[in-house]
Design a protein around this motif. Structure first.
Motif, PDB file in Angstrom:
ATOM      1  N   LEU A 144      67.708 -12.701  72.414  1.00  0.00           N
ATOM      2  CA  LEU A 144      67.980 -11.229  72.180  1.00  0.00           C
ATOM      3  C   LEU A 144      68.191 -11.375  73.662  1.00  0.00           C
ATOM      4  O   LEU A 144      68.195 -11.401  74.580  1.00  0.00           O
ATOM      5  CB  LEU A 144      66.481 -10.101  72.431  1.00  0.00           C
ATOM      6  CG  LEU A 144      66.958  -8.935  72.189  1.00  0.00           C
ATOM      7  CD1 LEU A 144      67.749  -8.476  70.756  1.00  0.00           C
ATOM      8  CD2 LEU A 144      65.672  -7.910  72.939  1.00  0.00           C
ATOM      9  N   ILE A 145      69.957 -11.545  73.696  1.00  0.00           N
ATOM     10  CA  ILE A 145      71.278 -10.861  74.509  1.00  0.00           C
ATOM     11  C   ILE A 145      71.918 -10.184  74.478  1.00  0.00           C
ATOM     12  O   ILE A 145      72.558  -9.513  74.061  1.00  0.00           O
ATOM     13  CB  ILE A 145      71.784 -12.444  74.510  1.00  0.00           C
ATOM     14  CG1 ILE A 145      71.355 -13.739  74.315  1.00  0.00           C
ATOM     15  CG2 ILE A 145      72.889 -13.293  75.503  1.00  0.00           C
ATOM     16  CD1 ILE A 145      71.878 -15.447  73.936  1.00  0.00           C
ATOM     17  N   PRO A 202      64.337   0.372  75.178  1.00  0.00           N
ATOM     18  CA  PRO A 202      64.659   0.845  74.184  1.00  0.00           C
ATOM     19  C   PRO A 202      64.515   0.341  72.600  1.00  0.00           C
ATOM     20  O   PRO A 202      65.425  -0.028  72.382  1.00  0.00           O
ATOM     21  CB  PRO A 202      65.772   2.144  74.801  1.00  0.00           C
ATOM     22  CG  PRO A 202      66.914   1.228  75.183  1.00  0.00           C
ATOM     23  CD  PRO A 202      65.851   0.245  75.916  1.00  0.00           C
ATOM     24  N   LEU A 203      63.113   0.644  72.132  1.00  0.00           N
ATOM     25  CA  LEU A 203      63.143   0.252  70.156  1.00  0.00           C
ATOM     26  C   LEU A 203      64.284   2.116  70.180  1.00  0.00           C
ATOM     27  O   LEU A 203      63.773   2.504  70.115  1.00  0.00           O
ATOM     28  CB  LEU A 203      62.149   1.030  69.883  1.00  0.00           C
ATOM     29  CG  LEU A 203      60.795  -0.621  70.969  1.00  0.00           C
ATOM     30  CD1 LEU A 203      59.847  -0.548  69.894  1.00  0.00           C
ATOM     31  CD2 LEU A 203      61.940  -2.124  70.109  1.00  0.00           C
ATOM     32  N   ARG A 218      64.983  -4.369  66.137  1.00  0.00           N
ATOM     33  CA  ARG A 218      64.901  -2.218  67.150  1.00  0.00           C
ATOM     34  C   ARG A 218      65.399  -2.274  67.919  1.00  0.00           C
ATOM     35  O   ARG A 218      65.985  -1.469  68.662  1.00  0.00           O
ATOM     36  CB  ARG A 218      63.854  -2.153  66.610  1.00  0.00           C
ATOM     37  CG  ARG A 218      63.797  -2.262  65.094  1.00  0.00           C
ATOM     38  CD  ARG A 218      62.029  -0.562  65.027  1.00  0.00           C
ATOM     39  NE  ARG A 218      62.818  -0.375  63.706  1.00  0.00           N
ATOM     40  CZ  ARG A 218      63.075   0.304  62.531  1.00  0.00           C
ATOM     41  NH1 ARG A 218      63.829   1.601  63.804  1.00  0.00           N
ATOM     42  NH2 ARG A 218      62.930   1.294  61.516  1.00  0.00           N
ATOM     43  N   ALA A 219      65.312  -3.245  68.939  1.00  0.00           N
ATOM     44  CA  ALA A 219      65.473  -3.525  70.504  1.00  0.00           C
ATOM     45  C   ALA A 219      67.031  -3.072  71.077  1.00  0.00           C
ATOM     46  O   ALA A 219      67.340  -2.881  71.393  1.00  0.00           O
ATOM     47  CB  ALA A 219      64.709  -4.228  71.403  1.00  0.00           C
ATOM     48  N   ALA A 220      67.555  -4.347  70.002  1.00  0.00           N
ATOM     49  CA  ALA A 220      68.908  -4.649  70.215  1.00  0.00           C
ATOM     50  C   ALA A 220      69.806  -2.881  69.535  1.00  0.00           C
ATOM     51  O   ALA A 220      70.495  -2.633  70.263  1.00  0.00           O
ATOM     52  CB  ALA A 220      69.769  -5.429  69.158  1.00  0.00           C
ATOM     53  N   ILE A 232      73.136  -9.731  70.840  1.00  0.00           N
ATOM     54  CA  ILE A 232      73.221 -10.728  69.975  1.00  0.00           C
ATOM     55  C   ILE A 232      72.001 -11.042  70.209  1.00  0.00           C
ATOM     56  O   ILE A 232      70.275 -11.569  70.648  1.00  0.00           O
ATOM     57  CB  ILE A 232      73.099 -11.402  70.541  1.00  0.00           C
ATOM     58  CG1 ILE A 232      74.847 -11.479  71.274  1.00  0.00           C
ATOM     59  CG2 ILE A 232      73.631 -12.975  69.327  1.00  0.00           C
ATOM     60  CD1 ILE A 232      75.758 -13.222  71.351  1.00  0.00           C
ATOM     61  N   VAL A 233      71.488 -11.007  68.641  1.00  0.00           N
ATOM     62  CA  VAL A 233      69.766 -11.329  67.775  1.00  0.00           C
ATOM     63  C   VAL A 233      69.993 -12.149  67.098  1.00  0.00           C
ATOM     64  O   VAL A 233      70.464 -13.105  66.898  1.00  0.00           O
ATOM     65  CB  VAL A 233      69.142  -9.816  67.128  1.00  0.00           C
ATOM     66  CG1 VAL A 233      67.746 -10.152  67.131  1.00  0.00           C
ATOM     67  CG2 VAL A 233      69.839  -8.836  67.619  1.00  0.00           C
TER      68      VAL A 233
END
Length: 289
Positions: A144-145, A202-203, A218-220, A232-233
């Motif tokens: 997760l970036i 945050p989700l 969901r965080a992305a 980016i996920v």
């Protein structure tokens, strides 16, 4: 009949409508329109429908002289306003943030040069990011970036561990390697540097997102809803690469598509930085699913 109609027309023409009145009407129409659009896209839409039902019941109470119900409604109204503000605080905050992000002055005159040239995303950084993401995808390593833009992400950086290092594919691979101290959470980047790792995001509570998506996706989407960042996920289950921006998720990107998404963050040349107040957005080549 005709003289009466002419008298009514002349009386309306004598209202002395000025330019300030016309501007005021346009401003009010603009505000009301955007408030209605905001209500339609948030949980406030359900509140509006419930309020309409309640209002209809109050009309019935007024018609049939139900004084007790009217007294309760009158005294509850002032408390109801405060309750609405408390319940819909996240939506109200986001609406004000969007108002600040969509500044007409900055769209006409690009005077915000707070970011230095050396801090903008370079082709080298883009290449390193694309390489690292697809290598992690092949190895089924989740990642997760978050790439910070104009809206500061310092409140989320503080939840992680400070790194402050230039971006390289080797560093990103080491950070997200399974069973290492930094692999859990998000990496936040600013320009060509990694600022922090293991950050909490945050989700999103968007109910339209696929149930098959996990916490990373969901965080992305969540951080893209509260900022102008691009995230980016890399999926740990499928190895697919996705991008979240503006509350939208573009899934299953290939290397060329990811590269184009990152290149869109680079500043445009002077020839292309023209006033685009009346020009619409271009269509995104990728489809969100």
């Amino acid at each position: 009949m005709i003289p009466e109609w002419m008298d009514q027309y002349m009386s309306m023409a004598a209202l002395n409508i000025t330019w300030s009145d016309v501007v005021e009407i346009l401003i009010l129409a603009f505000i009301i329109y955007h408030v209605m659009i905001w209500i339609k896209s948030t949980r406030a839409w359900s509140l509006m429908k419930g309020s309409a039902v309640l209002f209809a019941l109050l009309i019935l109470a007024y018609v049939f002289h139900m004084n007790t119900i009217l007294w309760i409604a009158k005294n509850f109204f002032s408390l109801g306003i405060m309750a609405v503000i408390v319940v819909f605080q996240p939506e109200l905050r986001r609406a004000l943030e969007q108002l600040g992000e969509n500044n007409l002055l900055t769209s006409i005159v690009p005077f915000d040069n707070s970011r230095k040239v050396e801090e903008t995303l370079t082709d080298r950084t883009i290449g390193e990011l694309v390489k690292a993401c697809f290598e992690m995808g092949k190895a089924r390593t989740g990642a997760l970036i978050v790439l910070e833009q104009a809206v500061s992400l310092q409140e989320y950086e503080r939840t992680g561990i400070s790194i402050d290092s230039l971006v390289s594919s080797q560093l990103i691979l080491n950070i997200f390697e399974k069973n290492t101290p930094l692999h859990d959470g998000a990496v936040i980047m600013s320009g060509n540097r990694i600022r922090s790792a293991t950050c909490y995001l945050p989700l999103s509570d968007n109910m339209t997102l696929s149930k098959a998506l996990g916490t990373r996706h969901r965080a992305a989407v969540g951080v893209s809803e509260v900022s102008d960042s691009l995230t980016i996920v890399v999926s740990e289950e499928t190895g697919s690469v996705s991008v979240a921006r503006g509350g939208r998720l573009l899934r299953n990107l290939n290397q060329e598509q990811l590269k184009k998404q990152l290149q869109a963050l680079q500043p445009k040349t002077d020839d292309s930085r023209k006033i685009r107040l009346w020009k619409g957005r271009g269509k995104n080549e990728s489809k969100d699913i």
